[in-house]
Design a protein around this motif. Sequence first.
Motif, PDB file in Angstrom:
ATOM      1  N   ALA A 130       7.642   1.056  15.592  1.00  0.00           N
ATOM      2  CA  ALA A 130       7.129  -0.218  16.084  1.00  0.00           C
ATOM      3  C   ALA A 130       8.251  -1.235  15.930  1.00  0.00           C
ATOM      4  N   GLY A 131       8.910  -1.556  17.036  1.00  0.00           N
ATOM      5  CA  GLY A 131      10.069  -2.439  16.945  1.00  0.00           C
ATOM      6  C   GLY A 131      11.169  -1.800  16.126  1.00  0.00           C
ATOM      7  N   ASP A 132      11.667  -2.514  15.101  1.00  0.00           N
ATOM      8  CA  ASP A 132      12.717  -1.988  14.225  1.00  0.00           C
ATOM      9  C   ASP A 132      12.171  -1.115  13.099  1.00  0.00           C
ATOM     10  N   LEU A 133      10.856  -1.033  13.004  1.00  0.00           N
ATOM     11  CA  LEU A 133      10.234  -0.277  11.923  1.00  0.00           C
ATOM     12  C   LEU A 133      10.017   1.174  12.337  1.00  0.00           C
ATOM     13  N   GLU A 134      10.396   2.107  11.459  1.00  0.00           N
ATOM     14  CA  GLU A 134      10.197   3.521  11.730  1.00  0.00           C
ATOM     15  C   GLU A 134       9.651   4.210  10.486  1.00  0.00           C
ATOM     16  N   LEU A 135       8.635   5.052  10.680  1.00  0.00           N
ATOM     17  CA  LEU A 135       8.085   5.863   9.600  1.00  0.00           C
ATOM     18  C   LEU A 135       8.376   7.325   9.905  1.00  0.00           C
ATOM     19  N   VAL A 144      13.532  -0.095   8.150  1.00  0.00           N
ATOM     20  CA  VAL A 144      13.622  -1.227   9.058  1.00  0.00           C
ATOM     21  C   VAL A 144      15.071  -1.274   9.505  1.00  0.00           C
ATOM     22  N   GLY A 145      15.310  -0.873  10.746  1.00  0.00           N
ATOM     23  CA  GLY A 145      16.696  -0.714  11.190  1.00  0.00           C
ATOM     24  C   GLY A 145      17.330   0.423  10.392  1.00  0.00           C
ATOM     25  N   ARG A 147      17.913   0.116   7.115  1.00  0.00           N
ATOM     26  CA  ARG A 147      17.571  -0.097   5.710  1.00  0.00           C
ATOM     27  C   ARG A 147      16.287   0.650   5.344  1.00  0.00           C
ATOM     28  N   ALA A 148      16.319   1.368   4.237  1.00  0.00           N
ATOM     29  CA  ALA A 148      15.134   2.054   3.738  1.00  0.00           C
ATOM     30  C   ALA A 148      14.200   1.047   3.074  1.00  0.00           C
ATOM     31  N   VAL A 149      12.898   1.272   3.225  1.00  0.00           N
ATOM     32  CA  VAL A 149      11.871   0.424   2.607  1.00  0.00           C
ATOM     33  C   VAL A 149      11.112   1.275   1.598  1.00  0.00           C
ATOM     34  N   ASP A 150      11.060   0.815   0.365  1.00  0.00           N
ATOM     35  CA  ASP A 150      10.396   1.559  -0.707  1.00  0.00           C
ATOM     36  C   ASP A 150       8.892   1.293  -0.645  1.00  0.00           C
ATOM     37  N   LEU A 151       8.110   2.315  -0.268  1.00  0.00           N
ATOM     38  CA  LEU A 151       6.664   2.185  -0.160  1.00  0.00           C
ATOM     39  C   LEU A 151       5.971   3.175  -1.089  1.00  0.00           C
ATOM     40  N   SER A 152       4.868   2.748  -1.673  1.00  0.00           N
ATOM     41  CA  SER A 152       4.037   3.664  -2.449  1.00  0.00           C
ATOM     42  C   SER A 152       3.280   4.579  -1.486  1.00  0.00           C
ATOM     43  N   ALA A 153       2.655   5.614  -2.024  1.00  0.00           N
ATOM     44  CA  ALA A 153       1.875   6.525  -1.186  1.00  0.00           C
ATOM     45  C   ALA A 153       0.745   5.782  -0.473  1.00  0.00           C
ATOM     46  N   GLU A 190      -7.728  -5.591   1.010  1.00  0.00           N
ATOM     47  CA  GLU A 190      -7.148  -6.825   1.544  1.00  0.00           C
ATOM     48  C   GLU A 190      -5.849  -7.175   0.818  1.00  0.00           C
ATOM     49  N   ARG A 191      -5.809  -7.006  -0.502  1.00  0.00           N
ATOM     50  CA  ARG A 191      -4.596  -7.263  -1.271  1.00  0.00           C
ATOM     51  C   ARG A 191      -3.483  -6.311  -0.854  1.00  0.00           C
ATOM     52  N   GLN A 192      -3.837  -5.047  -0.620  1.00  0.00           N
ATOM     53  CA  GLN A 192      -2.847  -4.054  -0.207  1.00  0.00           C
ATOM     54  C   GLN A 192      -2.227  -4.439   1.143  1.00  0.00           C
ATOM     55  N   VAL A 193      -3.050  -4.860   2.084  1.00  0.00           N
ATOM     56  CA  VAL A 193      -2.554  -5.282   3.398  1.00  0.00           C
ATOM     57  C   VAL A 193      -1.661  -6.503   3.253  1.00  0.00           C
ATOM     58  N   HIS A 194      -2.076  -7.453   2.428  1.00  0.00           N
ATOM     59  CA  HIS A 194      -1.290  -8.677   2.224  1.00  0.00           C
ATOM     60  C   HIS A 194       0.074  -8.349   1.613  1.00  0.00           C
ATOM     61  N   ASP A 195       0.085  -7.510   0.582  1.00  0.00           N
ATOM     62  CA  ASP A 195       1.346  -7.147  -0.073  1.00  0.00           C
ATOM     63  C   ASP A 195       2.264  -6.393   0.875  1.00  0.00           C
ATOM     64  N   LEU A 196       1.682  -5.515   1.698  1.00  0.00           N
ATOM     65  CA  LEU A 196       2.473  -4.758   2.662  1.00  0.00           C
ATOM     66  C   LEU A 196       3.079  -5.689   3.706  1.00  0.00           C
ATOM     67  N   ASP A 197       2.304  -6.655   4.152  1.00  0.00           N
ATOM     68  CA  ASP A 197       2.805  -7.632   5.127  1.00  0.00           C
ATOM     69  C   ASP A 197       3.968  -8.430   4.544  1.00  0.00           C
ATOM     70  N   ASP A 198       3.845  -8.850   3.298  1.00  0.00           N
ATOM     71  CA  ASP A 198       4.932  -9.602   2.635  1.00  0.00           C
ATOM     72  C   ASP A 198       6.177  -8.747   2.497  1.00  0.00           C
ATOM     73  N   LEU A 199       6.000  -7.476   2.137  1.00  0.00           N
ATOM     74  CA  LEU A 199       7.136  -6.590   1.942  1.00  0.00           C
ATOM     75  C   LEU A 199       7.892  -6.369   3.244  1.00  0.00           C
ATOM     76  N   LEU A 200       7.176  -6.113   4.313  1.00  0.00           N
ATOM     77  CA  LEU A 200       7.823  -5.878   5.606  1.00  0.00           C
ATOM     78  C   LEU A 200       8.481  -7.156   6.126  1.00  0.00           C
ATOM     79  N   ALA A 201       7.830  -8.305   5.942  1.00  0.00           N
ATOM     80  CA  ALA A 201       8.405  -9.569   6.377  1.00  0.00           C
ATOM     81  C   ALA A 201       9.732  -9.845   5.663  1.00  0.00           C
ATOM     82  N   GLU A 202       9.781  -9.488   4.403  1.00  0.00           N
ATOM     83  CA  GLU A 202      11.021  -9.668   3.612  1.00  0.00           C
ATOM     84  C   GLU A 202      12.156  -8.839   4.187  1.00  0.00           C
TER      85      GLU A 202
END
Length: 206
Positions: A130-135, A144-145, A147-153, A190-202
């Motif tokens: 999705a755009g620059d994001l790849e899973l 993201v591009g 750069r690796a993004v550290d995500l929990s399971a 809801e907290r999980q979605v919010h934290d994920l959004d902040d992480l990706l935005a960063e």
Amino acid sequence: MRILVVEDEPRMAELIRRVLVAEHHGVDLAPDGVTALAFASGAEAYDVLVVDRMLPDLEGLELLRLLRSRGVATPALMLTALGGLDERVAGLDAGADDYLPKPFAFSELLARVRALGRRPAVGPAGPLTAGDLELDQERHVARVGARAVDLSAREFALLAYLMRHEGRVVTRQQILDAVVDHLHRPAGLERQVHDLDDLLAEHLAE
């Protein structure tokens, strides 16, 4: 397992969904053959298809024929009130792997789904973008591009679900059902979605 249930009768679809979710499966529902064709042919990697034979728009037999012609080899269990020998043969010839006449016991449905799920995987799940994001679903890596993004399971499962359903409106319950093995605390969604959004935005801002 990830399971697509194709059933046009809302009450029956919801009953099947609840039974499968209670066994810790992730479930998507499709109310007709056309929707199911789009789901099963898309980026979503399903382990089992549960398909009612009598569907609006695109009948179950034709749905399976189309999926097999497109190279979708996901094991399929066909449900139908037409339980005669000729009907069973027609279903198997169309691409069904198993056949369960209605009415049926949910314990038998679960046993047949488990049996289909034990079959070897038909191929690796492809990357989601999705755009620059790849899973990378095989290596469980997010980028993201370059750069690796550290995500929990949990974060990875949640993001993968949202990317598979890009452009669609999904409900809170659909998300919980899909990632039930990872989001053990529904109140924290809801907290999980919010934290994920902040992480990706960063990462996107870098």
